[in-house]
Enzyme design. Structure first.
Site, mmCIF file in Angstrom:
data_model
loop_
_atom_site.group_PDB
_atom_site.id
_atom_site.type_symbol
_atom_site.label_atom_id
_atom_site.label_comp_id
_atom_site.label_asym_id
_atom_site.label_seq_id
_atom_site.Cartn_x
_atom_site.Cartn_y
_atom_site.Cartn_z
ATOM 1 N N HIS A 155 -9.988 -50.330 14.253
ATOM 2 C CA HIS A 155 -9.847 -49.685 15.280
ATOM 3 C C HIS A 155 -9.064 -50.530 16.161
ATOM 4 C CE1 HIS A 155 -13.245 -46.493 15.226
ATOM 5 N NE2 HIS A 155 -12.515 -46.513 13.978
ATOM 6 N N CYS A 187 -16.764 -49.817 18.291
ATOM 7 C CA CYS A 187 -16.313 -50.838 19.132
ATOM 8 C C CYS A 187 -16.969 -51.429 20.380
ATOM 9 C CB CYS A 187 -14.989 -50.123 19.665
ATOM 10 S SG CYS A 187 -13.687 -49.785 18.324
ATOM 11 N N GLU A 200 -9.312 -51.385 19.289
ATOM 12 C CA GLU A 200 -10.243 -52.576 20.027
ATOM 13 C C GLU A 200 -10.529 -53.787 18.925
ATOM 14 O OE1 GLU A 200 -11.753 -48.340 21.453
ATOM 15 O OE2 GLU A 200 -10.787 -49.249 19.679
ATOM 16 N N CYS A 212 -15.627 -45.997 20.960
ATOM 17 C CA CYS A 212 -16.777 -45.436 20.060
ATOM 18 C C CYS A 212 -17.932 -46.459 20.118
ATOM 19 C CB CYS A 212 -16.126 -45.236 18.651
ATOM 20 S SG CYS A 212 -15.948 -46.610 17.692
#
Length: 167
Positions: free
Chosen positions: A54, A87, A56, A84
């Site tokens: 992701h 993360c 992040e 999420c």
């Protein structure tokens, strides 16, 4: 919100556009410390075959390499979409001081939309949350990406139906 929030969010938006150009869900992130970007990332789970890639996570990894430490105290994370749970866990372990995000994520958001892990008192780290920075631009980028993807799917289905009818 402080004066540099929009500047750093625009950098995250540019990275989100890179993700979209690569066929990834358009989410971008930057880690900043002392007014300087120390980590950048955009969604890459499809191209890297890595469910943890992701935006992040990618930005945190680069920031950790740049600073030579997996702990990132005093750093701010700017991301175009609410983080999420996965993360958020990485953000906590990195000791990020502040998270600034653009659009809310009504399906997997862990900063208030679905869960609010940042408000959970039993967790050992907490960060300041600022949501809604350039939210309209962040949400529009995601919406247009998914609308285009749906249109391509419909076109492919229509073409397949036409081919079947010709046989």
């Amino acid at each position: 919100m402080n004066s540099s929030d929009e500047v750093f969010m625009r950098e995250a938006l540019a990275l989100a556009r890179e993700a979209a150009a690569a066929g990834e869900v358009p989410v971008g992130a930057v880690v900043a410390r002392g007014g300087e970007i120390v980590g950048r990332g955009f969604n890459q789970p499809i191209s890297t075959h890595d469910p943890t890639a992701h935006a992040e996570i990618m930005a945190l990894r680069e920031a950790a390499r740049t600073l030579g430490n997996y702990r990132l105290p005093g750093c701010d994370l700017y991301v175009t979409l609410e983080p999420c749970a996965m993360c958020t866990g990485a953000i906590f372990h990195a000791r990020i001081a502040r998270i600034v995000f653009g659009g809310r994520d009504p399906k997997t958001g862990a900063a208030g939309s679905v869960l609010d892990l940042y408000a959970e008192p039993r967790l050992n780290h907490h960060a300041t949350i600022v949501g809604g920075v350039l939210a309209d631009e962040c949400v529009m980028l995601l919406s247009s990406f998914f609308a285009a993807r749906r249109a391509r799917t419909l076109q492919a289905q229509a073409a397949a139906t036409m081919n079947d009818e010709r046989r």
